[in-house]
Scaffold this active site. Structure first.
Site, PDB file in Angstrom:
ATOM      1  N   GLY A   1       8.209  18.233 -14.494  1.00  0.00           N
ATOM      2  CA  GLY A   1       8.017  16.891 -14.851  1.00  0.00           C
ATOM      3  C   GLY A   1       6.964  16.153 -13.841  1.00  0.00           C
ATOM      4  O   GLY A   1       6.268  16.762 -13.279  1.00  0.00           O
TER       5      GLY A   1
ATOM      6  N   LYS B   1       3.191  14.668  -1.604  1.00  0.00           N
ATOM      7  CA  LYS B   1       3.697  14.975  -0.293  1.00  0.00           C
ATOM      8  C   LYS B   1       2.980  16.228   0.565  1.00  0.00           C
ATOM      9  O   LYS B   1       2.688  16.184   1.708  1.00  0.00           O
ATOM     10  CB  LYS B   1       5.058  15.266  -0.101  1.00  0.00           C
ATOM     11  CG  LYS B   1       6.087  14.114   0.292  1.00  0.00           C
ATOM     12  CD  LYS B   1       6.385  13.487  -0.959  1.00  0.00           C
ATOM     13  CE  LYS B   1       5.500  12.063  -1.143  1.00  0.00           C
ATOM     14  NZ  LYS B   1       5.749  11.158  -2.267  1.00  0.00           N
TER      15      LYS B   1
ATOM     16  N   GLY C   1      -1.864  -2.995  -6.572  1.00  0.00           N
ATOM     17  CA  GLY C   1      -0.391  -2.678  -6.502  1.00  0.00           C
ATOM     18  C   GLY C   1       0.002  -2.289  -5.055  1.00  0.00           C
ATOM     19  O   GLY C   1      -0.471  -0.861  -4.924  1.00  0.00           O
ATOM     20  N   GLY C   2       0.914  -2.994  -4.364  1.00  0.00           N
ATOM     21  CA  GLY C   2       1.400  -2.536  -2.980  1.00  0.00           C
ATOM     22  C   GLY C   2       2.549  -2.281  -3.018  1.00  0.00           C
ATOM     23  O   GLY C   2       3.358  -2.472  -2.223  1.00  0.00           O
ATOM     24  N   GLY C   3       3.020  -1.164  -4.246  1.00  0.00           N
ATOM     25  CA  GLY C   3       4.300  -0.639  -4.096  1.00  0.00           C
ATOM     26  C   GLY C   3       4.343   0.489  -3.462  1.00  0.00           C
ATOM     27  O   GLY C   3       3.470   0.894  -2.713  1.00  0.00           O
ATOM     28  N   VAL C   4       5.409   1.411  -3.979  1.00  0.00           N
ATOM     29  CA  VAL C   4       5.416   2.794  -3.264  1.00  0.00           C
ATOM     30  C   VAL C   4       4.367   3.767  -3.581  1.00  0.00           C
ATOM     31  O   VAL C   4       3.499   4.235  -2.561  1.00  0.00           O
ATOM     32  CB  VAL C   4       6.706   3.566  -3.962  1.00  0.00           C
ATOM     33  CG1 VAL C   4       7.200   4.815  -3.221  1.00  0.00           C
ATOM     34  CG2 VAL C   4       7.965   2.539  -3.802  1.00  0.00           C
TER      35      VAL C   4
ATOM     36  N   HIS D   1      22.206  16.152  19.758  1.00  0.00           N
ATOM     37  CA  HIS D   1      21.364  15.213  20.543  1.00  0.00           C
ATOM     38  C   HIS D   1      20.365  16.547  21.007  1.00  0.00           C
ATOM     39  O   HIS D   1      20.542  17.500  21.348  1.00  0.00           O
ATOM     40  CB  HIS D   1      21.943  14.663  21.792  1.00  0.00           C
ATOM     41  CG  HIS D   1      21.210  14.307  22.916  1.00  0.00           C
ATOM     42  ND1 HIS D   1      20.567  13.174  22.652  1.00  0.00           N
ATOM     43  CD2 HIS D   1      20.920  14.873  23.962  1.00  0.00           C
ATOM     44  CE1 HIS D   1      19.944  12.864  23.936  1.00  0.00           C
ATOM     45  NE2 HIS D   1      20.019  13.885  24.608  1.00  0.00           N
TER      46      HIS D   1
HETATM   47  P1  NAD Z   1       6.289  -0.413  -7.870  1.00  0.00           P
HETATM   48  O1  NAD Z   1       7.154  -1.152  -8.900  1.00  0.00           O
HETATM   49  O2  NAD Z   1       7.010   0.522  -6.537  1.00  0.00           O
HETATM   50  O3  NAD Z   1       4.981  -1.043  -7.142  1.00  0.00           O
HETATM   51  C1  NAD Z   1       4.091  -1.875  -8.111  1.00  0.00           C
HETATM   52  C2  NAD Z   1       3.600  -2.995  -7.172  1.00  0.00           C
HETATM   53  O4  NAD Z   1       2.437  -3.626  -8.000  1.00  0.00           O
HETATM   54  C3  NAD Z   1       4.836  -4.122  -7.017  1.00  0.00           C
HETATM   55  O5  NAD Z   1       4.767  -4.438  -5.739  1.00  0.00           O
HETATM   56  C4  NAD Z   1       4.037  -5.340  -8.066  1.00  0.00           C
HETATM   57  O6  NAD Z   1       4.480  -6.546  -7.261  1.00  0.00           O
HETATM   58  C5  NAD Z   1       2.737  -4.978  -8.002  1.00  0.00           C
HETATM   59  N1  NAD Z   1       1.663  -5.454  -8.969  1.00  0.00           N
HETATM   60  C6  NAD Z   1       2.339  -5.573 -10.257  1.00  0.00           C
HETATM   61  N2  NAD Z   1       1.232  -6.328 -11.024  1.00  0.00           N
HETATM   62  C7  NAD Z   1       0.284  -6.427  -9.952  1.00  0.00           C
HETATM   63  C8  NAD Z   1      -1.302  -6.968 -10.709  1.00  0.00           C
HETATM   64  N3  NAD Z   1      -1.656  -7.263 -11.662  1.00  0.00           N
HETATM   65  N4  NAD Z   1      -2.081  -7.004  -9.452  1.00  0.00           N
HETATM   66  C9  NAD Z   1      -1.313  -6.552  -8.006  1.00  0.00           C
HETATM   67  N5  NAD Z   1      -0.303  -6.036  -7.994  1.00  0.00           N
HETATM   68  C10 NAD Z   1       0.463  -5.794  -8.934  1.00  0.00           C
HETATM   69  O7  NAD Z   1       5.524   0.875  -9.060  1.00  0.00           O
HETATM   70  P2  NAD Z   1       4.647   2.072  -8.347  1.00  0.00           P
HETATM   71  O8  NAD Z   1       4.347   2.012  -6.937  1.00  0.00           O
HETATM   72  O9  NAD Z   1       3.574   2.259  -9.258  1.00  0.00           O
HETATM   73  O10 NAD Z   1       5.681   3.287  -8.540  1.00  0.00           O
HETATM   74  C11 NAD Z   1       6.277   3.382 -10.059  1.00  0.00           C
HETATM   75  C12 NAD Z   1       7.663   4.038  -9.868  1.00  0.00           C
HETATM   76  O11 NAD Z   1       7.574   5.493  -9.043  1.00  0.00           O
HETATM   77  C13 NAD Z   1       8.367   3.532  -8.625  1.00  0.00           C
HETATM   78  O12 NAD Z   1       9.781   3.163  -9.424  1.00  0.00           O
HETATM   79  C14 NAD Z   1       8.532   4.071  -7.506  1.00  0.00           C
HETATM   80  O13 NAD Z   1      10.082   4.056  -6.788  1.00  0.00           O
HETATM   81  C15 NAD Z   1       8.515   5.425  -7.948  1.00  0.00           C
HETATM   82  N6  NAD Z   1       7.892   6.500  -7.003  1.00  0.00           N
HETATM   83  C16 NAD Z   1       8.646   6.841  -5.936  1.00  0.00           C
HETATM   84  C17 NAD Z   1       8.240   7.318  -4.681  1.00  0.00           C
HETATM   85  C18 NAD Z   1       8.981   7.984  -3.610  1.00  0.00           C
HETATM   86  O14 NAD Z   1      10.276   7.892  -3.771  1.00  0.00           O
HETATM   87  N7  NAD Z   1       8.469   8.255  -2.539  1.00  0.00           N
HETATM   88  C19 NAD Z   1       6.758   7.681  -4.832  1.00  0.00           C
HETATM   89  C20 NAD Z   1       5.768   7.225  -5.823  1.00  0.00           C
HETATM   90  C21 NAD Z   1       6.546   6.543  -6.837  1.00  0.00           C
END
Ligand code: NAD
Length: 448
Positions: A38, A49, A178-181, A437
């Site tokens: 997947g 990673k 997008g400053g997500g994960v 430790h």
């Molecule tokens: P996310 O939901 O983590 O982050 C998306 C971000 O984009 C959010 O902060 C949101 O506010 C922002 N955003 C949305 N629309 C926007 C716009 N038009 N302009 C600017 N910012 C905007 O989604 P992702 O980072 O795409 O990740 C997808 C999924 O994959 C998530 O569920 C994540 O947990 C998963 N993932 C997990 C890992 C890990 O476990 N290490 C790694 C990668 C992805």
């Protein structure tokens, strides 16, 4: 032949379910349109990673002086990093193939389509052949969400995470929307390899679902290091590599769009009565859908899009399916004790409720926190870093309901905190656990 279980999708949910049900002696068929493993294994967790590890080696060599090491002439070869990543992925995919083979599970490579259910038998078509099964499990995952921003479509400068992982050359510069994960992990990769990075996040903060005190540690470090991170900034349009946001133009060779993922419901058109919730398949505590003998696991359920959630859901679903036949133990998944990790540098790892989430749920809490520097091992190996570890305790019953850390390698010990949250430990219960430790994990013990 009628199978006991037909699974659509061979990611962490699908292959875990296939292995478990086959091991119990059931006839299982699994359909996968691309490669087993997947998103996680092929175009997600594992390739990211692998590349991040290469970048970290380079970055550490460049910053080795603080540990008394002088490294000169350090360079990197991105194509070689990519090659190594591909080898890692291939080996892991082969491993899954082997495991399913060992359990005599039938794997069909192709796009599966559910046809109908006649007299409690599900019919599925794949590559022009029809198959029958008593139980159906949907593990079709998710796909990158493309936001309706003018200029994204057919723009060769736009990347999604799959494009970024496939590129054999680094971009000269990158804007990450997008400053997500995903956004912050790629920001880490490119920054450590010397690419100028701008992150544009619509919300007032990056990683909005995480503990914000922990996130602030990362923000401070990344901004000081030169990553341009804009928050509360909405992208208005994109033209080639020019991104217009809040009236300003940010230009780069590539624009990575990482604004979330959506459940993939393709091939399921025949299941038009299936109940959805916010665009994903609605499931109960045993991962059952509203349709008879139809289960759904993983990203397609829209619960928490993490590979380890998918595989746990698969275990729960298969146990439920088998319960009548093999007196198998029945369990559910505790969504409030799911650990998560963001592979930035330093890493962020967390489990359970944050202080803000507890407050939003009117849960009175005691918050304990310490910098990671209280751990001797952390001090020895993380020069110049402070880190942070927070523990959230429900004041009503003195149980640990959340742990949030930033500092390397917190991803490797967050599972200990998950045990505490999962089992409802009090700090006194957790204190009886002996931590080796010197390890960075001792920071948890320091908080007790
Ligand atoms: P996310 O939901 O983590 O982050 C998306 C971000 O984009 C959010 O902060 C949101 O506010 C922002 N955003 C949305 N629309 C926007 C716009 N038009 N302009 C600017 N910012 C905007 O989604 P992702 O980072 O795409 O990740 C997808 C999924 O994959 C998530 O569920 C994540 O947990 C998963 N993932 C997990 C890992 C890990 O476990 N290490 C790694 C990668 C992805």
């Amino acid at each position: 032949m009628k199978y006991f279980l037909a699974i659509i999708g061979g990611g962490p949910a699908g292959y875990t379910a296939a292995e478990k049900a086959s091991k119990a002696g059931k006839d299982v068929i699994l359909f996968e349109q691309t490669s087993l493993g997947g998103t996680c294994l092929n175009v997600g967790c594992i390739p990211t990673k692998s590349l991040l590890y290469g970048a970290k080696q380079y970055y550490n060599a460049m910053h080795a002086q603080k540990y008394g090491v002088t490294a000169t002439g350090v360079t990197f070869d991105f194509a070689a990093m990519q090659k190594r990543k591909t080898i890692v992925v291939r080996k892991l995919v082969a491993g899954i193939k082997q495991r399913l083979n060992n359990e005599h599970c039938t794997v069909v490579n192709g796009v599966a389509k559910v046809l109908d259910n006649i007299r409690q038998v599900w019919r599925i078509e794949c590559n022009g052949v029809e198959y029958e099964a008593e139980n159906l499990m949907i593990c079709t995952g998710s796909t990158n969400f493309v936001p309706p921003i003018p200029g994204i479509k057919d723009n060769p400068a736009i990347w999604d995470s799959t494009d970024a992982l496939a590129a054999t050359e680094l971009p000269e510069s990158i804007v990450i929307v997008g400053g997500g994960v995903i956004g912050m992990e790629f920001a880490t990769l490119y920054h450590e390899l010397g690419v100028p990075v701008t992150v544009i996040e619509a919300m007032p903060t990056i990683l909005p679902n995480l503990d914000q005190e922990v996130v602030q540690v990362l923000l401070d470090k990344y901004r000081k290091a030169g990553i341009n991170i804009l928050t509360s900034t909405k992208v208005e349009s994109i033209d080639g590599g020019k991104v217009t946001a809040n009236g300003e133009v940010y230009e780069a060779e590539k624009v990575l769009v990482s604004v979330g993922r959506r459940a993939n419901l393709q091939g399921l058109e025949a299941l038009n009565d299936i109940e959805l919730e916010r665009g994903a398949i609605k499931i109960d505590e045993f991962c059952r859908t509203n349709l008879p003998n139809v289960y759904a696991c993983g990203d397609v359920t829209g619960k928490i899009m993490l590979a380890h959630v998918a595989s746990r859901q698969a275990e729960v679903a298969v146990e439920h399916m088998l319960k009548e036949i093999v007196n198998c133990q029945l369990s559910t998944i505790n969504y409030s004790a799911i650990p998560s990790v963001v592979y930035t540098n330093p890493e962020i790892a967390s489990v359970g409720l944050t202080e803000a989430q507890a407050e939003a749920n009117a849960i009175p809490v005691e918050v304990r926190k310490l910098p990671m520097t209280f751990s001797g091992r952390f001090m020895a190996e993380n020069d110049g870093e402070t880190g942070l570890c927070k523990m959230i305790i429900d004041s009503r019953n003195n149980t640990i309901i959340g742990v949030h850390c930033i500092g390397n390698p917190c991803s490797e010990f967050i599972a200990a905190a998950s045990c505490a949250v999962q089992n409802g430990y009090t700090p006194e219960d957790f204190e009886q656990v002996v931590f080796p430790h010197p390890t960075v994990s001792e920071i948890l013990h320091e908080l007790l």
